[in-house]
Design an enzyme around this catalytic site. Sequence first.
Site, PDB file in Angstrom:
ATOM      1  N   TYR A 147     -12.018   7.516   3.571  1.00 24.75           N
ATOM      2  CA  TYR A 147     -11.734   6.081   3.635  1.00 24.75           C
ATOM      3  C   TYR A 147     -10.246   5.792   3.543  1.00 24.75           C
ATOM      4  O   TYR A 147      -9.656   5.174   4.436  1.00 24.75           O
ATOM      5  CB  TYR A 147     -12.498   5.359   2.515  1.00 24.75           C
ATOM      6  CG  TYR A 147     -12.057   3.932   2.284  1.00 24.75           C
ATOM      7  CD1 TYR A 147     -12.101   2.999   3.321  1.00 24.75           C
ATOM      8  CD2 TYR A 147     -11.609   3.519   1.036  1.00 24.75           C
ATOM      9  CE1 TYR A 147     -11.706   1.679   3.112  1.00 24.75           C
ATOM     10  CE2 TYR A 147     -11.212   2.209   0.814  1.00 24.75           C
ATOM     11  CZ  TYR A 147     -11.259   1.295   1.851  1.00 24.75           C
ATOM     12  OH  TYR A 147     -10.855   0.005   1.643  1.00 24.75           O
TER      13      TYR A 147
ATOM     14  N   LYS B 112      -7.604   4.591   6.508  1.00 24.90           N
ATOM     15  CA  LYS B 112      -6.929   3.300   6.324  1.00 24.90           C
ATOM     16  C   LYS B 112      -5.412   3.487   6.345  1.00 24.90           C
ATOM     17  O   LYS B 112      -4.680   2.641   6.884  1.00 24.90           O
ATOM     18  CB  LYS B 112      -7.363   2.637   5.018  1.00 24.90           C
ATOM     19  CG  LYS B 112      -8.786   2.124   5.013  1.00 24.90           C
ATOM     20  CD  LYS B 112      -9.006   0.961   5.969  1.00 24.90           C
ATOM     21  CE  LYS B 112      -8.502  -0.347   5.429  1.00 24.90           C
ATOM     22  NZ  LYS B 112      -8.852  -1.494   6.303  1.00 24.90           N
TER      23      LYS B 112
END
Length: 491
Positions: free
Chosen positions: A237, A241
């Site tokens: 994640y 990002k």
Amino acid sequence: MELGSILHFLEHKTILVTGATGFLAKIFVEKILRVQPNVEKLYLLLRAPDIKSAKHRLHNEIIGKDLFKFLKEKLGANFNSFISEKLTLVPGDISCEDLGLKDSILRDEILNQTHVIVNLAATTNFDERYDVALGLNTFGVKHVINFSKQCVKLKMLVHVSTAYVCGERGGLILESPYHLGDSLNGVPGLDIDVEKKVVEDKLDELRRQEANEDEIKLAMKDLGIDRAKMFGWPNTYVFTKAMGEMMVGQLKENLSIVVIRPTIVTSTFKEPFSGWAEGIRTIDSLAVAYGKGKLTCFLGDMKGVVDLIPADMVVNAMIVAMVVHANQPHNEIIYHVGSSVRKPLTYKHFQEYGLKYFTAKPWINKDGKPVKVGKVTILNNMASFQRYMFIRYLLLLKGLELANTALCHYFRGAYLELNRKIQIVMRLVDLYKPYLFFKGIFDDINTEKLRMAARQGGVETDLFYFDPKVIDWEDYFMNIHFPGIVKYIFK
């Protein structure tokens, strides 16, 4: 930094919101509609194959939620016509070029009418499939920026990231951008196009091996974690990002862009009402497990700061930043929206508030009985955790394995189930460990300047509050957050 009337800015504006069914997106949409009913239009980009499916998602996942109850009460019989007038559904997918828009007439309308784009589309699973996370969190940003450049009236692009793009660094973490070619945690050599090729090659390999869907899913999850750790990030994640932010730096050119980095987002502080929550967010997995009597031990540094921020404060910061920086191309402006500098909260306090709340107001289980909670065993390092797991579970697992062998696999079901649960716990601990022992504090100098601009401008500061100093954490947990998650999340 000058700030005029926020409500005046929003009047007659058209805003495209990606990821419209997400937690923050819904709060953003409700806020705009409630405080400025004269907004021209909100285009809501939803992952849906057609308009019928998009309408289903709108009613079931957005306006059907309690979040919109005040707006429904305010508008009464006019609510449905107001929603029809102000919201336009856009079936699409940011992981595709042109945001996956199939309707060319609608696409041209959006390109000609949109003043602001708010990019909230993302997958937030720590161990998401690498192909999915790369498509949404990284290349999705590229597609949003390329689409933004075609919008003839665009004043601002707001990209919502996460403060934890910093990886596992400790100390004071500055509001600094990441660019391709930078090395994070001393690991150089990251090339986003190479990462895309790695994914494609791995998928081709799995297909040649005739792997089934479950095998492909697990392999893609493992690949994401492996690539993240290779370059210094703890999970897929935050890695994807961070690469999404790198896309901003690489592609922005003359676009006016701000990057919002929230910390751990929690239930609403005040608006549209206190305590609205949805989904089990990072910290709430602990609260839910504890309140249900399933959390007997906790791994982490109890003196460590857990950086929480209510969702409505994040949305308010987004709106204020949008207004301040509209039509102002500049170097990337990063805003940390959190509490660790202005109003720090420790895990110890979080534990104390949980014990106090669930002792006074225990959760009632399906049998109608109150669940008793007590003090949790605190394990402050991985060695302690491994000893705890060995004594409490692994010895039992070994005993079941021996009994299983001696009794012709009589205990096979019990053995497999216990082994499955242990593997899940160990995987979760591996995923969350970087945050349970996180040593970083998020500097918010830029965000404080934004707050100062709002105070000095003297406009609508009561409507667009985002100063964590006003939070009394004990009151927030006892009277807002824990009651909220019991109402909206406990099942």
